[in-house]
Design a protein around this motif. Structure first.
Motif, PDB file in Angstrom:
ATOM      1  N   ASP A 177      -2.735  11.653   1.139  1.00  0.00           N
ATOM      2  CA  ASP A 177      -3.658  12.482   1.923  1.00  0.00           C
ATOM      3  C   ASP A 177      -4.406  11.668   2.969  1.00  0.00           C
ATOM      4  OD1 ASP A 177      -2.916  14.746   0.472  1.00  0.00           O
ATOM      5  OD2 ASP A 177      -4.540  14.498  -0.978  1.00  0.00           O
ATOM      6  N   GLY A 178      -3.702  10.744   3.591  1.00  0.00           N
ATOM      7  CA  GLY A 178      -4.288   9.937   4.649  1.00  0.00           C
ATOM      8  C   GLY A 178      -5.116   8.758   4.176  1.00  0.00           C
ATOM      9  N   GLU A 179      -5.246   8.589   2.888  1.00  0.00           N
ATOM     10  CA  GLU A 179      -6.034   7.481   2.327  1.00  0.00           C
ATOM     11  C   GLU A 179      -5.106   6.373   1.837  1.00  0.00           C
ATOM     12  OE1 GLU A 179      -9.324   7.236   2.307  1.00  0.00           O
ATOM     13  OE2 GLU A 179      -9.643   9.253   3.105  1.00  0.00           O
ATOM     14  N   ALA A 180      -5.434   5.132   2.195  1.00  0.00           N
ATOM     15  CA  ALA A 180      -4.633   3.987   1.748  1.00  0.00           C
ATOM     16  C   ALA A 180      -4.987   3.639   0.311  1.00  0.00           C
ATOM     17  CB  ALA A 180      -4.894   2.787   2.642  1.00  0.00           C
ATOM     18  N   THR A 235     -11.609   3.805  -0.957  1.00  0.00           N
ATOM     19  CA  THR A 235     -12.426   4.951  -0.600  1.00  0.00           C
ATOM     20  C   THR A 235     -13.075   5.580  -1.832  1.00  0.00           C
ATOM     21  OG1 THR A 235     -10.963   5.404   1.257  1.00  0.00           O
ATOM     22  CG2 THR A 235     -12.421   7.190   0.580  1.00  0.00           C
ATOM     23  N   THR A 269       0.835  -1.194   0.000  1.00  0.00           N
ATOM     24  CA  THR A 269       0.000   0.000   0.000  1.00  0.00           C
ATOM     25  C   THR A 269       0.869   1.244   0.000  1.00  0.00           C
ATOM     26  OG1 THR A 269      -0.118   0.131   2.406  1.00  0.00           O
ATOM     27  CG2 THR A 269      -1.874  -1.103   1.314  1.00  0.00           C
ATOM     28  N   LEU A 270       0.238   2.348  -0.343  1.00  0.00           N
ATOM     29  CA  LEU A 270       0.838   3.659  -0.162  1.00  0.00           C
ATOM     30  C   LEU A 270      -0.268   4.561   0.368  1.00  0.00           C
ATOM     31  CD1 LEU A 270       0.003   5.782  -2.706  1.00  0.00           C
ATOM     32  CD2 LEU A 270       1.408   4.143  -3.918  1.00  0.00           C
ATOM     33  N   THR A 271       0.101   5.663   0.961  1.00  0.00           N
ATOM     34  CA  THR A 271      -0.885   6.563   1.536  1.00  0.00           C
ATOM     35  C   THR A 271      -0.798   7.913   0.847  1.00  0.00           C
ATOM     36  OG1 THR A 271      -0.673   5.423   3.647  1.00  0.00           O
ATOM     37  CG2 THR A 271      -1.711   7.585   3.689  1.00  0.00           C
ATOM     38  N   SER A 310      -8.120   2.223  -5.031  1.00  0.00           N
ATOM     39  CA  SER A 310      -8.501   3.104  -3.933  1.00  0.00           C
ATOM     40  C   SER A 310      -9.868   2.678  -3.436  1.00  0.00           C
ATOM     41  CB  SER A 310      -8.550   4.562  -4.405  1.00  0.00           C
ATOM     42  OG  SER A 310      -9.148   5.365  -3.406  1.00  0.00           O
ATOM     43  N   GLU A 328      -4.145   0.615  -2.403  1.00  0.00           N
ATOM     44  CA  GLU A 328      -3.570  -0.719  -2.538  1.00  0.00           C
ATOM     45  C   GLU A 328      -2.761  -0.814  -3.827  1.00  0.00           C
ATOM     46  OE1 GLU A 328      -6.553  -3.792  -2.210  1.00  0.00           O
ATOM     47  OE2 GLU A 328      -7.593  -2.651  -0.651  1.00  0.00           O
TER      48      GLU A 328
END
Length: 152
Positions: A13-16, A35, A9-11, A33, A18
């Protein structure tokens, strides 16, 4: 110097986000993503253009590609960002369908074509409005053994 990044994963703006390895396709990944319900398809997804097949020399690799497209579609993404797309393409699941249908057409026409020129003509007849002609030009030559591509 850039360094290789192999995490799952990478983040942003606070969102993970995959990083998903494509099964049966070394060095192929896409981003998911959860989200945003968005897929960033990289070289696995094309829309409105000819598909780059020069890196997938055999039918087994292209079958794995289609299987990965099925797995991506099963996520039911709301947004699909192809790695390559026509200016008129929509960023939705139609890109997955386009790539899968194009690959199926390639598999159907490949054994019927006597050479790369015939394969190019057959695919261009099926997709007359597709951009990125270089993809079918090189892909057909590689598939018919008329051109070497990549590592031996």
């Amino acid at each position: 110097m850039p360094e290789s990044y192999d995490a799952a994963t990478l983040t942003v703006d606070g969102e993970a986000i995959e990083i998903v390895d494509a099964n049966g396709m070394p060095n192929r990944r896409y981003l998911w993503s959860p989200t945003l319900r968005a897929v960033f398809g990289g070289v696995l997804i094309f829309s409105g253009v000819h598909v780059w097949t020069a890196d997938t020399k055999g039918a087994e690799q292209r079958a794995a590609w289609r299987s990965n497209l099925d797995a991506i579609a099963a996520r039911a993404p709301d947004v699909v960002v192809p790695g390559h797309m026509a200016t008129t393409a929509k960023p939705d699941a139609s890109a997955i369908a386009h790539t899968k249908a194009w690959l199926a057409a390639f598999e159907q026409e490949l054994p019927k074509a006597k050479d790369a020129a015939a394969l190019i003509d057959a695919i261009k007849a099926r997709y007359p409005d597709a951009d990125m002609g270089i993809a079918i030009d090189i892909g057909a030559k590689v598939a018919k053994g008329e051109m070497a591509w990549g590592k031996p």
